[in-house]
Write a protein that holds these residues in place. Structure first.
Motif, PDB file in Angstrom:
ATOM      1  N   ALA A 108      37.798  47.044  37.322  1.00 31.74           N
ATOM      2  CA  ALA A 108      37.860  47.491  35.934  1.00 31.74           C
ATOM      3  C   ALA A 108      36.543  47.209  35.222  1.00 31.74           C
ATOM      4  CB  ALA A 108      39.012  46.802  35.209  1.00 31.74           C
ATOM      5  N   TRP A 115      46.622  40.391  30.186  1.00 34.72           N
ATOM      6  CA  TRP A 115      47.697  40.831  31.070  1.00 34.72           C
ATOM      7  C   TRP A 115      47.463  40.372  32.508  1.00 34.72           C
ATOM      8  CZ3 TRP A 115      48.428  45.196  34.650  1.00 34.72           C
ATOM      9  CH2 TRP A 115      49.766  45.349  35.018  1.00 34.72           C
ATOM     10  N   TYR A 161      43.555  43.626  28.414  1.00 40.33           N
ATOM     11  CA  TYR A 161      43.611  43.754  29.875  1.00 40.33           C
ATOM     12  C   TYR A 161      43.452  42.405  30.576  1.00 40.33           C
ATOM     13  CZ  TYR A 161      42.639  45.472  34.588  1.00 40.33           C
ATOM     14  OH  TYR A 161      42.658  45.697  35.945  1.00 40.33           O
ATOM     15  N   THR A 200      51.752  38.884  36.679  1.00 42.43           N
ATOM     16  CA  THR A 200      50.662  39.579  37.351  1.00 42.43           C
ATOM     17  C   THR A 200      50.036  38.698  38.422  1.00 42.43           C
ATOM     18  OG1 THR A 200      50.214  40.677  35.235  1.00 42.43           O
ATOM     19  CG2 THR A 200      48.575  40.925  36.973  1.00 42.43           C
ATOM     20  N   LEU A 220      41.333  46.913  24.194  1.00 42.11           N
ATOM     21  CA  LEU A 220      41.523  46.994  25.643  1.00 42.11           C
ATOM     22  C   LEU A 220      40.772  45.880  26.364  1.00 42.11           C
ATOM     23  CD1 LEU A 220      41.213  50.859  26.192  1.00 42.11           C
ATOM     24  CD2 LEU A 220      43.302  49.476  26.251  1.00 42.11           C
ATOM     25  N   SER A 278      41.281  43.619  40.615  1.00 40.45           N
ATOM     26  CA  SER A 278      41.643  44.401  39.435  1.00 40.45           C
ATOM     27  C   SER A 278      40.698  44.123  38.285  1.00 40.45           C
ATOM     28  CB  SER A 278      43.089  44.099  39.024  1.00 40.45           C
ATOM     29  OG  SER A 278      43.994  44.432  40.067  1.00 40.45           O
TER      30      SER A 278
END
Length: 428
Positions: free
Chosen positions: A368, A347, A344, A353, A340, A364
């Motif tokens: 996060a 992405w 992440y 994005t 992850l 974001s």
């Protein structure tokens, strides 16, 4: 009986017409329509779950004997908000027989319950009415601001998909129960819009209130700091390319041929907003310690919720996700966390994005990072991730029909599952 191909073609045409209708309406009416539909759906699922309260809901979900529907909507954390709204915060932290701090109201910030107190005191309505009402109105405001935040960069259609997943998705029932989530989301999305429009006074106000509504507002000054550095570097670089000296660049209001100058007055306003919002973001632990006289009162209170998952441990930033993964899944869990941590950011850096804009992508990442650094994954983690809702506007998520309707199906079918698992069995 029509051929299967004809039937499927008719369904596809119907879906396109519905989508075209939703995206062709004026922004405010389209947002209101989707939000209202989402609230109807959430109300239905909550109403269906309510009769199971007596058999399925744990005893600690609702204090006292009143198990009416409005009390059901203010269960779990809503009870702490009610306690704060009516009585304020305890001056002495509760402890167990071993002297460890136990769960108490200091884990919940004051803006939401004090807003409810203002409403109930001025109108005479009860907390059970006021809390869902404020959450409902805040959710509508958050939905509209989410649309503005996404549509400014990715367009109206992408924004409407973000609105749909936000208001009709698995966690959308939280937009109308006695939780601070929707209020925090409205403040956060408003602060990000103010940042993009360079309205630093409004950004400061919203950021400070957000810091006293839910944990996580520190991501806002972090994003602002990066934006300020980026703007300053771009301004200097573009100015040199245009042959302007440093004195010209520093003059307020000067705009070169190929760049928007970053004048001193705006720099000061941005830096001041960052300092004030950052100070607000770290103020609550200081206040908790001062009022209770207990060092690390807020941290100890927050970690009292960790005990049932990983036992009592010393807090160390960046470790909670690894601790719980190792505790419950072993080495495989640790590998999932590592995956992850790599996937992440990859992405976020994808072209699709990045179409959401620099502010959204930076936020974001920053939010996060905050969640990863200080929170322990548990039942409440999904709702803690709700501020990442602008990412639902990524065109990549709905670029293909099969992918789009897979997400739609998961959103609609996921809500009754989470209402049952989180709200009925909880805690969310």
């Amino acid at each position: 009986m029509p051929p299967e191909s004809t039937l499927s073609g008719s369904l596809a045409t119907g879906r396109r017409r519905f989508t075209d209708l939703a995206t062709s309406l004026p922004a405010w009416s389209a947002v209101l329509l989707v939000w209202f539909g989402g609230r109807v759906v959430s109300t239905v699922w909550l109403a269906l779950a309510y009769p199971l309260t007596g058999r399925a809901l744990p005893a600690n979900a609702i204090w006292g004997n009143d198990h009416g529907f409005l009390t059901f909507l203010t269960a779990w954390d809503g009870q702490y908000y009610q306690q704060i709204s009516l009585h304020g915060y305890p001056t002495t932290l509760p402890t167990d027989a071993a002297g460890h701090v136990t769960q108490n109201a200091w884990a919940f910030l004051p803006a939401f319950p004090f807003l409810i107190r203002m409403l109930t005191a001025s109108t005479g309505i009860t907390f059970e009415v006021g809390a869902p009402l404020i959450a409902l109105v805040s959710g509508l405001v958050a939905t509209y601001l989410l649309h503005r935040l996404v549509s400014d960069h990715a367009g109206h259609r992408a924004a409407m998909w973000a609105v749909f997943f936000f208001t009709c998705g698995p966690l959308s029932f939280l937009l109308q129960v006695g939780y601070a989530e929707s209020t925090f989301l409205a403040l956060t999305f408003g602060a990000l819009l103010a940042m993009e429009r360079r309205r630093y006074g409004l950004l400061t106000l919203l950021g400070v209130v957000a810091a006293f509504t839910r944990p996580g507002a520190l991501a806002i000054p972090l994003v602002l700091g990066v934006v300020v550095v980026v703007r300053w570097m771009r301004s200097r670089r573009a100015a040199r390319a245009d042959g302007l000296d440093d004195t010209t660049v520093r003059v307020a209001g000067v705009v070169g041929r190929s760049f928007d100058a970053f004048p001193v007055r705006e720099r000061v306003a941005a830096v001041a907003a960052g300092i004030v919002t950052a100070a607000a973001g770290v103020a609550w632990p200081v206040i908790a310690t001062h009022v209770t006289g207990t060092p690390n009162a807020y941290l100890e209170t927050e970690m009292s919720w960790w005990v049932n998952f990983i036992g009592r441990v010393e807090f160390a930033p960046m470790t909670p996700w690894f601790l719980i993964a190792l505790r419950w899944l072993g080495v495989g869990g640790v590998l999932i966390v590592v995956f992850l941590l790599v996937a992440y950011p990859v992405w976020l850096l994808r072209r699709s994005t990045r179409r959401l804009g620099l502010t959204t992508v930076l936020y974001s990442a920053a939010y996060a990072l905050y969640i990863f650094a200080v929170s322990l994954p548990m039942a409440s983690t999904p709702r803690l991730l709700m501020p990442l809702a602008p990412l639902f506007g990524s065109p990549e998520l709905v670029a293909r029909p099969w992918l789009r309707w897979t997400f739609v199906s998961c959103a609609l079918l996921g809500q009754p599952v989470l209402v049952a698992v989180l709200w009925l069995l909880g805690p969310p």
